[in-house]
Design a protein around this motif. Structure first.
Motif: not given
Lengths: 89, 188
Positions: A52-54, A58-61, B87-101, B182-188
């Protein structure tokens, strides 16, 4: 004398304990005491980011503001200077 | 035997567009397929699909292939690919995005310990505020391959003797406060 706020993180309490030992020894030698942040929490590392990114952000902050009352006025911290810098930019 | 051919009708271009709107994945469609990322990646020799192939699959919208592969879990987030990408693509961010999905859709490879480690780490930090390596390794082994614990006894004992493996389960004083933040405003 200026003292510095210090966030060890879970690694320095586990397999990385040797790094903490040498760091503390070095700062003792430099006569700049390190003051551990009170009741710090895990920064989340990369595993938290994989779920979970957010929450990871928030956890690091809270690791810093929650610990703030534990530090005296004369305590400097790398965290404050870097967070100010990120606000300015 | 696994089919290597891909059919256009199995691709989901809408998903590819969605991914390219996620933070960090904006450069997806500017990928040149030059393979610099795969060349720069220190772990690509262990991957089932190289980082270049991941970019190609995501760009075409082959969702299931991109999400169920091992590659995204082997990524050590060293950022070598992102640094070298012309092309300055943030491949690591892409990897993390795929991991979460993949985690959300339960598509991660079942035999790999890395996703389980992420789950257990998340669980431990959410509950106690800190991670304790001994308990993390124990829970990981029990959930993946309990017999592997036998092979770890020796090195574990050596670590304990050197004072590098705390057996205590660490916990912060104000866990509730951290959890609220951590859970404040969590939209999961």
């Amino acid at each position: 004398m200026t003292s510095y706020g210090y966030f060890p993180g879970c690694s320095l309490r586990g397999t990385g304990v040797a790094y903490e030992e040498s760091l503390l020894a070095l700062f003792r030698l430099l006569e700049r005491p390190l003051q551990e942040l009170k009741d710090w929490n895990c920064c989340g590392a990369t595993s938290y980011m994989s779920i979970d990114e957010s929450s990871a952000a928030k956890g690091a902050a809270p690791a810093w503001p929650r610990a703030r009352p534990a530090l005296s006025d004369r305590t400097c911290s790398k965290t404050t200077s870097s967070s100010k810098r990120s606000k300015e930019s | 035997m696994q089919r290597k051919l891909k059919y256009q009708r199995e691709a989901d271009p809408d998903w590819a567009r969605q991914v390219s709107h996620r933070p960090g994945c904006e450069g997806l469609f500017s990928c040149l397929q030059c393979g610099t990322c795969s060349g720069a990646c220190p772990l690509s020799i262990y991957m089932d699909l190289s980082p270049r192939r991941i970019a190609a699959l995501v760009r075409e919208g082959f969702r299931r292939d991109a999400l169920s592969c091992q590659t995204i879990w082997l990524c050590a987030s060293c950022y070598s690919c992102a640094v070298h990408c012309p092309r300055q693509i943030h491949i690591t961010d892409l990897m993390y995005s795929l991991k979460r999905e993949a985690m959300r859709l339960q598509l991660y490879p079942r035999r790999l310990p890395v996703p389980v480690l992420a789950q257990e780490f998340h669980r431990m930090v959410s509950r106690r505020g800190r991670s304790s390596e001994f308990w993390l390794v124990l829970r990981l082994a029990l959930r993946t391959n309990p017999l592997s614990l036998l092979g770890m006894v020796r090195s574990g004992w050596d670590l304990v003797r050197a004072g590098r493996l705390a057996l205590k389960r660490d916990r912060i004083e104000r866990v509730d406060e951290m959890r609220n933040l951590v859970e404040a405003g969590a939209a999961r």
